[in-house]
Design an enzyme around this catalytic site. Structure first.
Site, PDB file in Angstrom:
ATOM      1  N   GLU A 107       0.823  -1.219   0.000  1.00 34.66           N
ATOM      2  CA  GLU A 107       0.000   0.000   0.000  1.00 34.66           C
ATOM      3  C   GLU A 107       0.852   1.263   0.000  1.00 34.66           C
ATOM      4  O   GLU A 107       0.508   2.252  -0.661  1.00 34.66           O
ATOM      5  CB  GLU A 107      -0.947  -0.009   1.200  1.00 34.66           C
ATOM      6  CG  GLU A 107      -2.119  -0.954   1.058  1.00 34.66           C
ATOM      7  CD  GLU A 107      -1.729  -2.419   1.178  1.00 34.66           C
ATOM      8  OE1 GLU A 107      -2.431  -3.278   0.592  1.00 34.66           O
ATOM      9  OE2 GLU A 107      -0.710  -2.706   1.862  1.00 34.66           O
ATOM     10  N   HIS A 112     -11.129  -5.889   7.873  1.00 33.81           N
ATOM     11  CA  HIS A 112     -11.806  -5.641   6.604  1.00 33.81           C
ATOM     12  C   HIS A 112     -13.057  -4.777   6.764  1.00 33.81           C
ATOM     13  O   HIS A 112     -13.886  -4.736   5.862  1.00 33.81           O
ATOM     14  CB  HIS A 112     -12.219  -6.961   5.940  1.00 33.81           C
ATOM     15  CG  HIS A 112     -11.080  -7.847   5.574  1.00 33.81           C
ATOM     16  ND1 HIS A 112     -10.463  -8.673   6.484  1.00 33.81           N
ATOM     17  CD2 HIS A 112     -10.437  -8.028   4.394  1.00 33.81           C
ATOM     18  CE1 HIS A 112      -9.495  -9.340   5.880  1.00 33.81           C
ATOM     19  NE2 HIS A 112      -9.457  -8.969   4.607  1.00 33.81           N
TER      20      HIS A 112
END
Length: 348
Positions: free
Chosen positions: A71, A140
């Site tokens: 990321e 998540h």
């Protein structure tokens, strides 16, 4: 408020939010050769939620491509692309994974225009699914919007309907500043009333699923009235817009339900006008309570509308606890807690 109208886009279709996002990306890739879509699995696979399905096949591997699982690398490369003159649209697969890229977003993207006296910009749009709804647990399902709303130089956008998702995403991609574009995955395929045991209403039957063909923008920083009423003002965004609307409809409450759409820049004029009219304000968001964006909203409303308030500003939020997995639906602000807050504020 007047509803935005599409320019040169007379034909309309019914789309869910995923389809509307895919449509917006396709239009911008076709319209602007500088637009690049990148991220984990966004190319051949089409994204974990299929938001980029078919785009690599149509536009090629140099315009839509997969990245390593990094990321910080994804966002760092996007900053460089933006400074070079491209308009990258990196996808972070889940908002929970965005934290390794915070330094690039905060120290580089958000400050580039100011640090370079306008010589360089970072016209990048970081897309990411956020919030709960899939029993994803602590890795998540987070809602970190308040972190980015705190950072000067970043814009934070959260759509609640397919119509808004397309128009806001196009505006974000065309914007010359870095935009965090959070997509509430719980309503990717349809709005939800807040009850786990009730079926999702398909977008195909919803009034806000009508999405014009072609290019249109919804300006960043413009809220919308979902419903109008004189009893109280309810501020929400993302999934919570639909939960709040459902509760008001069930209880017969006539409220100004305002979908903020954009947290930064915020349409404070619409908020202020509504609260001065109703005298009461309820704020609903999924993220944890302490230092959540609702705290900022509460401060703004109190500062601007103090002498018009007939009751304290109330908040219904997620709990201050690590995100539960099996108890996900209890963590959400649902019909019971929202209904109790409405009853309380209307009784004061």
């Amino acid at each position: 408020m007047q509803k935005e109208t599409a320019v040169d886009a007379p034909a309309e279709r019914r789309l869910n939010m995923i389809e509307a996002i895919n449509d917006a990306l396709g239009i911008m890739l076709d319209r602007d050769p500088d637009v690049i879509v990148m991220g984990e699995d966004v190319g051949y696979f089409g994204g974990v939620f299929r938001a980029t399905a078919g785009l690599q096949e149509k536009f090629g591997k140099t315009r839509v491509f997969d990245t390593p699982i990094s990321e910080c690398g994804i966002i760092g490369v996007a900053v460089g692309m933006g400074a070079y003159g491209l308009r990258p649209v990196p996808e972070i697969q889940f908002a929970d994974y965005i934290y390794p890229g915070l330094d690039q977003l905060i120290s580089e993207a958000a400050r580039l225009r100011y640090r370079s006296a306008g010589e360089f910009i970072a016209p990048m749009t970081v897309r990411s699914p956020f919030g709960g709804g899939i029993f994803g647990g602590q890795t998540h399902s987070q809602s970190p919007e308040a972190i980015f709303a705190h950072v000067s130089g970043l814009k934070t956008v959260i759509p609640a309907t397919p119509y808004d998702a397309k128009g806001l995403l196009i505006s974000a991609i065309e914007d010359n500043d870095p935009v965090i574009f959070f997509e509430p995955k719980r309503i990717y395929n349809g709005p939800f009333s807040g009850y786990y045991d009730k079926p999702v209403e398909p977008w195909k039957k919803h009034k806000d699923s009508i999405v014009p063909e072609g290019h249109y923008r919804i300006p960043l920083g413009k809220a919308r009235y979902v419903t109008e009423g004189d009893q109280l003002t309810i501020l929400a965004y993302g999934t919570m817009v639909h939960v709040v609307e459902s509760v008001c409809r069930t209880k017969g409450v006539e409220a100004d339900v305002i979908d903020l759409r954009t947290l930064v820049p915020i349409d404070i004029e619409t908020v202020e006008n509504s609260v001065k009219k109703t005298g009461k304000c309820l704020i609903v968001h999924e993220a944890t309570r302490t230092a959540g964006f609702g705290a900022e909203l509460s401060a703004l409303v109190t500062e601007r509308c103090f002498y018009h308030l007939e009751a304290p500003v109330e908040r219904v939020t997620g709990f201050d606890t690590p995100y539960p997995h099996s108890l996900e639906w209890a963590f959400f602000p649902g019909p019971v807690r929202i209904g109790e807050a409405i009853d309380k504020i209307l009784s004061e």
